[in-house]
Design a protein around this motif. Structure first.
Motif, mmCIF file in Angstrom:
data_model
loop_
_atom_site.group_PDB
_atom_site.id
_atom_site.type_symbol
_atom_site.label_atom_id
_atom_site.label_comp_id
_atom_site.label_asym_id
_atom_site.label_seq_id
_atom_site.Cartn_x
_atom_site.Cartn_y
_atom_site.Cartn_z
ATOM 1 N N HIS A 494 -16.458 6.823 -50.540
ATOM 2 C CA HIS A 494 -15.790 7.305 -51.748
ATOM 3 C C HIS A 494 -15.797 8.826 -51.712
ATOM 4 O O HIS A 494 -16.783 9.472 -52.069
ATOM 5 C CB HIS A 494 -16.496 6.791 -53.004
ATOM 6 N N ASP A 495 -14.712 9.397 -51.254
ATOM 7 C CA ASP A 495 -14.651 10.841 -51.003
ATOM 8 C C ASP A 495 -13.193 11.278 -51.148
ATOM 9 O O ASP A 495 -12.548 11.691 -50.190
ATOM 10 C CB ASP A 495 -15.195 11.128 -49.606
ATOM 11 N N ASP A 496 -12.681 11.187 -52.387
ATOM 12 C CA ASP A 496 -11.254 11.382 -52.613
ATOM 13 C C ASP A 496 -10.759 12.764 -52.213
ATOM 14 O O ASP A 496 -9.657 12.901 -51.666
ATOM 15 C CB ASP A 496 -10.929 11.128 -54.089
ATOM 16 N N ALA A 497 -11.558 13.791 -52.481
ATOM 17 C CA ALA A 497 -11.104 15.150 -52.170
ATOM 18 C C ALA A 497 -10.871 15.331 -50.678
ATOM 19 O O ALA A 497 -9.907 15.976 -50.252
ATOM 20 C CB ALA A 497 -12.116 16.170 -52.679
ATOM 21 N N PHE A 498 -11.752 14.747 -49.875
ATOM 22 C CA PHE A 498 -11.608 14.862 -48.429
ATOM 23 C C PHE A 498 -10.350 14.143 -47.951
ATOM 24 O O PHE A 498 -9.584 14.674 -47.144
ATOM 25 C CB PHE A 498 -12.845 14.283 -47.739
ATOM 26 N N VAL A 499 -10.116 12.941 -48.453
ATOM 27 C CA VAL A 499 -8.971 12.140 -48.003
ATOM 28 C C VAL A 499 -7.655 12.732 -48.481
ATOM 29 O O VAL A 499 -6.677 12.806 -47.725
ATOM 30 C CB VAL A 499 -9.124 10.684 -48.494
ATOM 31 N N LYS A 500 -7.629 13.190 -49.719
ATOM 32 C CA LYS A 500 -6.377 13.632 -50.336
ATOM 33 C C LYS A 500 -5.723 14.787 -49.583
ATOM 34 O O LYS A 500 -4.492 14.883 -49.515
ATOM 35 C CB LYS A 500 -6.646 14.024 -51.789
ATOM 36 N N GLN A 501 -6.539 15.652 -48.985
ATOM 37 C CA GLN A 501 -5.989 16.832 -48.310
ATOM 38 C C GLN A 501 -5.091 16.474 -47.124
ATOM 39 O O GLN A 501 -4.265 17.286 -46.697
ATOM 40 C CB GLN A 501 -7.122 17.732 -47.831
ATOM 41 N N PHE A 502 -5.225 15.242 -46.598
ATOM 42 C CA PHE A 502 -4.477 14.861 -45.408
ATOM 43 C C PHE A 502 -3.133 14.196 -45.725
ATOM 44 O O PHE A 502 -2.373 13.920 -44.788
ATOM 45 C CB PHE A 502 -5.319 13.911 -44.553
ATOM 46 N N LEU A 503 -2.841 13.927 -46.988
ATOM 47 C CA LEU A 503 -1.619 13.191 -47.305
ATOM 48 C C LEU A 503 -0.346 13.888 -46.797
ATOM 49 O O LEU A 503 0.534 13.221 -46.233
ATOM 50 C CB LEU A 503 -1.529 12.940 -48.817
ATOM 51 N N PRO A 504 -0.186 15.207 -46.991
ATOM 52 C CA PRO A 504 1.026 15.845 -46.437
ATOM 53 C C PRO A 504 1.142 15.695 -44.921
ATOM 54 O O PRO A 504 2.234 15.463 -44.394
ATOM 55 C CB PRO A 504 0.874 17.312 -46.851
ATOM 56 N N ALA A 505 0.016 15.811 -44.219
ATOM 57 C CA ALA A 505 0.043 15.678 -42.761
ATOM 58 C C ALA A 505 0.351 14.238 -42.355
ATOM 59 O O ALA A 505 1.063 13.996 -41.367
ATOM 60 C CB ALA A 505 -1.291 16.124 -42.168
ATOM 61 N N ILE A 506 -0.162 13.270 -43.105
ATOM 62 C CA ILE A 506 0.158 11.864 -42.832
ATOM 63 C C ILE A 506 1.655 11.639 -42.983
ATOM 64 O O ILE A 506 2.289 10.980 -42.150
ATOM 65 C CB ILE A 506 -0.634 10.938 -43.776
ATOM 66 N N HIS A 507 2.221 12.203 -44.028
ATOM 67 C CA HIS A 507 3.675 12.064 -44.243
ATOM 68 C C HIS A 507 4.450 12.654 -43.067
ATOM 69 O O HIS A 507 5.405 12.038 -42.568
ATOM 70 C CB HIS A 507 4.066 12.767 -45.541
ATOM 71 N N GLU A 508 4.051 13.835 -42.596
ATOM 72 C CA GLU A 508 4.750 14.468 -41.468
ATOM 73 C C GLU A 508 4.648 13.612 -40.212
ATOM 74 O O GLU A 508 5.623 13.468 -39.473
ATOM 75 C CB GLU A 508 4.164 15.857 -41.206
ATOM 76 N N THR A 509 3.466 13.061 -39.967
ATOM 77 C CA THR A 509 3.277 12.210 -38.793
ATOM 78 C C THR A 509 4.203 11.004 -38.844
ATOM 79 O O THR A 509 4.886 10.672 -37.858
ATOM 80 C CB THR A 509 1.811 11.742 -38.707
ATOM 81 N N LEU A 510 4.234 10.330 -39.970
ATOM 82 C CA LEU A 510 5.050 9.127 -40.095
ATOM 83 C C LEU A 510 6.536 9.450 -40.060
ATOM 84 O O LEU A 510 7.349 8.653 -39.569
ATOM 85 C CB LEU A 510 4.678 8.393 -41.386
ATOM 86 N N GLU A 511 6.906 10.612 -40.566
ATOM 87 C CA GLU A 511 8.326 11.003 -40.538
ATOM 88 C C GLU A 511 8.797 11.302 -39.116
ATOM 89 O O GLU A 511 9.983 11.132 -38.809
ATOM 90 C CB GLU A 511 8.553 12.213 -41.448
ATOM 91 N N TRP A 512 7.884 11.755 -38.253
ATOM 92 C CA TRP A 512 8.267 11.954 -36.849
ATOM 93 C C TRP A 512 8.796 10.642 -36.279
ATOM 94 O O TRP A 512 9.801 10.624 -35.574
ATOM 95 C CB TRP A 512 7.065 12.433 -36.046
ATOM 96 N N PHE A 513 8.116 9.551 -36.589
ATOM 97 C CA PHE A 513 8.563 8.241 -36.117
ATOM 98 C C PHE A 513 9.815 7.789 -36.861
ATOM 99 O O PHE A 513 10.746 7.245 -36.240
ATOM 100 C CB PHE A 513 7.442 7.212 -36.293
#
Length: 794
Positions: A494-513
């Motif tokens: 349970h560490d929302d602040a740590f996980v939340k910071q990666f959402l924009p990068a996750i979106h960019e990764t998935l958009e590459w595909f």
């Protein structure tokens, strides 16, 4: 204020696992938001980006008031350093990062200080163009910064002395060629004793002829500076410790007899003058250690120390790792040339991975005395906080060897293999991180890995396939595993602040595909970079069919699987529209891939719409992505398990095979799928290999997955909701009749004692931590769990 700062650092770097998090030494807040008063220093008049080994010294006086209770310093170097206080080695570093996140260690040196004069010394080295691929670098440099005004007397500046060592030259430069393998851990060390400045790290040494250090620039922390050579960040994992490890046995000698007391350090061994002697030592299990050899006399002798995971026959086959007859050693090596004086210690700059160590010694006119030889075992301080046992005692050996493999593949980052590469790959790290969470409960190395890959991202939006790295390598499928790794962390911590910071990068990764989806077939079209899936299948590079030409079912379905995981993350963090979009795209990809690639005649998912080749991998991802129904998945799973004509998974993808078994409600078959690990043990391996024979690496992290699956699959302990706030216990015993398991979760420990009750029944004794609830499920029946102890009989 000091306590508050310690607590903040602990929260940032240790997540929520406060049991494991020891309070890190406090860093002066001013040093985290402005330039440091100290300087990065180097050796003058030397090529600063070339190979070189350097000795740095600084003498300083403590006031007569007495030894301080605390004396905090912050230390770093490029490439690496080993720090000494008054002749005693106290730490090594820095943890590997990149120029944007160059780590420094915070060390309290007060216990090593004395009243009056003290000496602070550091051995610093730069491998230059010979550096390991995992080593990022700018130039040779060293820095020490006192935490406060009381400690600034040791700050690096021109008051420090420096000497470039003439004793070191690189050797073993042809390791890859001799081993016919990709080997990128850097060179061996050749040290000429007559050129080494012995006792240089002690107060008694005379450094009058040494140069004053050259000041480069003031260090800057992350977020500050305008012309940074390195941007400093506090180390976010614990320091690596060392402990002595004796060789238990000598396997072979040539031209000499050796008393067994030599290995215990009780009796020295004399090598007569003008002799050639060979001694093969067997650690009897793989290890990662700094070998230390102590000798006397033997001026002009030459001692070659060769390290190997196994011995090789004339056809370059390893065979049974315990057997040495008609086999020879080859591998990485170091060379030491004694100067003839007493008690000279050789230790390589970096640790060596080995099971076997061979000493090849050539003496001249002066006899050589081997006073002692041993290893200083090192690695990330993973601690076993879990347990597993069953009525099948052979599983204990798999559990033990898997744990040993995981330990050796954890250092200042996750290593794929400690012998050949020492590189942190996303595909490996996802599995390693789950093993760490389940066996030790330690999430710090997992967090560092997630952050390392986050920092590795390219302008295209993909992470690099391995990082830190001084060479660019992009594996698009591994970028998807990075997203999965974040999803794993979210489910287990349970560490929302740590996980939340990666959402924009996750979106960019998935958009590459997404940008590469074939709009006609609604499958992925041609992909660039290295689309590795698994060894021993497809082509020599493990690339999925259709990756380059387009329409790979394997990668398309993995993409759909990852989209579903991302959707859960985005929905949890209040992005419902993004989550809906990801789920709909996954549905579309699944439906079209199934339409084009499912072959009704053989009941398999083809690798491409042309249906020319088939693999277990395609079926695995069809099940995991939800492209098939539960009933279809069970039929498909039976096909891919029994049809040996299709592409077979190696040890890496057996992790995903097990995940697919569980998704298809066929987890009971897992126990039968352990034969590859049993076969490795029969071959004398003491760690688990990279892939089936013939294998390059005998110690490869992804093959330690049973240490996760014994708890997550056989015992069935899994997070029921994100953060492990609730527990799902869904055992898959297979033919086992009794199983016991204990593992750490953030709230405490979960324990299960499972015994079969007849053919279909079970008796379960379960212990959950306080304020933890969950569900126990067995063959379709569910029982609610509460905190504390409960006994269930079905």
């Amino acid at each position: 204020m000091k306590f508050r700062l310690i607590l903040i650092i602990c929260t940032i770097f240790c997540g929520v696992n406060q049991v494991l998090c020891q309070a890190l030494p406090p860093v002066n807040p001013q040093l985290l938001k402005s330039a440091w008063p100290a300087f990065w220093i180097t050796s003058p008049a030397n090529q600063q980006r070339e190979y070189g080994v350097y000795h740095f010294r600084k003498t300083f006086l403590l006031p007569a008031a007495g030894k301080p209770k605390s004396f905090l310093i912050h230390v770093s170097a490029d490439n690496r350093y080993r720090l000494f206080i008054n002749g005693k080695a106290i730490s090594s570093g820095p943890a590997r990062g990149d120029l944007f996140n160059w780590f420094f260690e915070t060390i309290d040196i007060a216990p090593y200080l004395t009243e009056g004069e003290n000496i602070l010394a550091a051995l610093v080295w730069n491998m230059g163009s010979l550096a390991p691929v995992a080593q990022v670098s700018n130039q040779t440099a060293f820095v020490v910064q006192g935490n406060s005004a009381a400690e600034q007397m040791v700050n690096t500046d021109v008051s420090w002395k420096v000497k470039k060592s003439k004793a070191y030259t690189p050797c073993a430069l042809d390791n890859g060629e001799r081993l016919k393998a990709y080997m990128v851990v850097g060179p061996g060390d050749q040290v000429d004793g007559k050129l080494y400045p012995w006792d240089w790290e002690t107060l008694e040494y005379n450094d009058a002829s040494w140069n004053a250090a050259e000041e480069l620039t003031h260090p800057q922390p992350v977020g500050y500076g305008t012309d940074n050579l390195w941007t400093l960040a506090p180390r976010n994992i614990p320091l690596l410790k060392e402990s002595i490890l004796r060789f238990p046995v000598i396997r072979r000698t040539n031209s000499i007899k050796v008393n067994k007391d030599f290995l215990t350090g009780k009796r020295p061994l004399t090598i007569p003058a003008n002799q050639r002697v060979s001694i093969l030592l067997d650690q009897q299990s793989m290890t990662a250690a700094y070998p230390e050899l102590i000798v006397s006399g033997g001026k002009g002798s030459r001692i070659k120390m060769t390290y190997s995971e196994a011995l090789f026959d004339k056809q370059d086959n390893k065979g049974n790792r315990n057997e040495i007859d008609a086999k020879e050693i080859k591998g990485n090596y170091d060379i030491f040339i004694p100067d003839g004086e007493g008690n000279r210690k050789f230790r390589p700059l970096w640790f060596r991975a080995y099971r076997y160590l061979q000493l090849d010694i050539m003496t001249t006119d002066d006899p050589l005395i081997l006073n002692d030889i041993y290893g200083m075992k090192t690695g990330y301080p993973l601690k076993m906080n879990a347990s597993f046992s069953s009525n099948d005692p052979s599983l204990q050996e798999i559990w033990k060897v898997g744990w040993h493999t995981a330990q050796l593949c954890a250092g200042d980052m996750y290593y794929d293999t400690p012998y050949y590469e020492q590189l942190q790959y996303t595909g490996d790290s996802r599995i390693q991180a789950l093993i760490s969470l389940y066996t030790s409960g330690d999430d710090r190395l997992m967090r560092k890995a997630i952050l390392d890959f986050y920092h590795s991202r390219t302008p295209e939006g993909l992470t690099q396939g391995r990082y830190p790295s001084n060479r660019l390598q992009i594996i698009p499928t591994f970028s998807l595993f990075w997203v999965s790794m974040i999803h794993d962390y979210w489910m287990h911590r349970h560490d929302d602040a740590f996980v939340k910071q990666f959402l924009p990068a996750i979106h960019e990764t998935l958009e590459w595909f997404h940008n590469r989806v074939d709009q006609k077939k609604k499958m992925l079209g041609p992909l660039t970079w290295w689309n590795f899936v698994d060894w021993d299948n497809f082509n020599d590079w493990g690339t999925a069919p259709g990756a380059e030409q387009g329409n790979s079912s394997i990668i398309t379905l993995q993409y759909a699987y990852t989209l579903n995981q991302a959707a859960e993350l985005f929905r949890a963090f209040n992005h419902p529209a993004q989550a809906d979009y990801q789920e709909l795209l996954a549905l579309e990809l699944n439906a079209h891939t199934y339409w084009y690639c499912y072959n009704e005649a053989n009941g398999l998912i083809a690798d491409t719409p042309e249906r020319q080749t088939y693999s277990q991998h395609a079926g695995i991802w069809a099940i995991l992505s939800g492209a098939v129904t539960l009933q279809e998945g069970q039929t498909l799973m039976k096909k891919i398990l029994n049809d040996k004509s299709i592409g077979q998974v190696t040890f890496f993808y057996r992790f995903y095979l097990t995940q697919a078994l569980k998704k298809a409600e066929m987890g009971d078959l897992y126990y039968k799928e352990l034969r590859p690990w049993r076969d490795m043990l029969k071959m004398g391996l003491t760690t688990f290999a990279e892939k089936p024979e013939p294998t390059r690496s005998d110690c490869h992290a992804w093959s330690a997955s049973p240490d996760y699956d014994f708890l997550a699959t056989i015992c069935g302990i899994m997070p029921g909701t994100p953060g492990f706030k609730t527990v799902l216990i869904k055992p898959s015993l297979g033919e086992l009749t009794e199983v016991t398991g204990t593992m750490p979760i953030p709230a405490g420990k979960v324990s299960v004692i499972l015994k079969r009750n007849g053919k279909e029944g079970i008796r379960a004794e379960i212990l959950l931590p306080e304020q933890t609830t969950g569900i126990f499920t067995w063959k379709g029946k569910e029982v609610k769990l509460h905190e504390g102890k409960q006994i269930i009989s079905i």
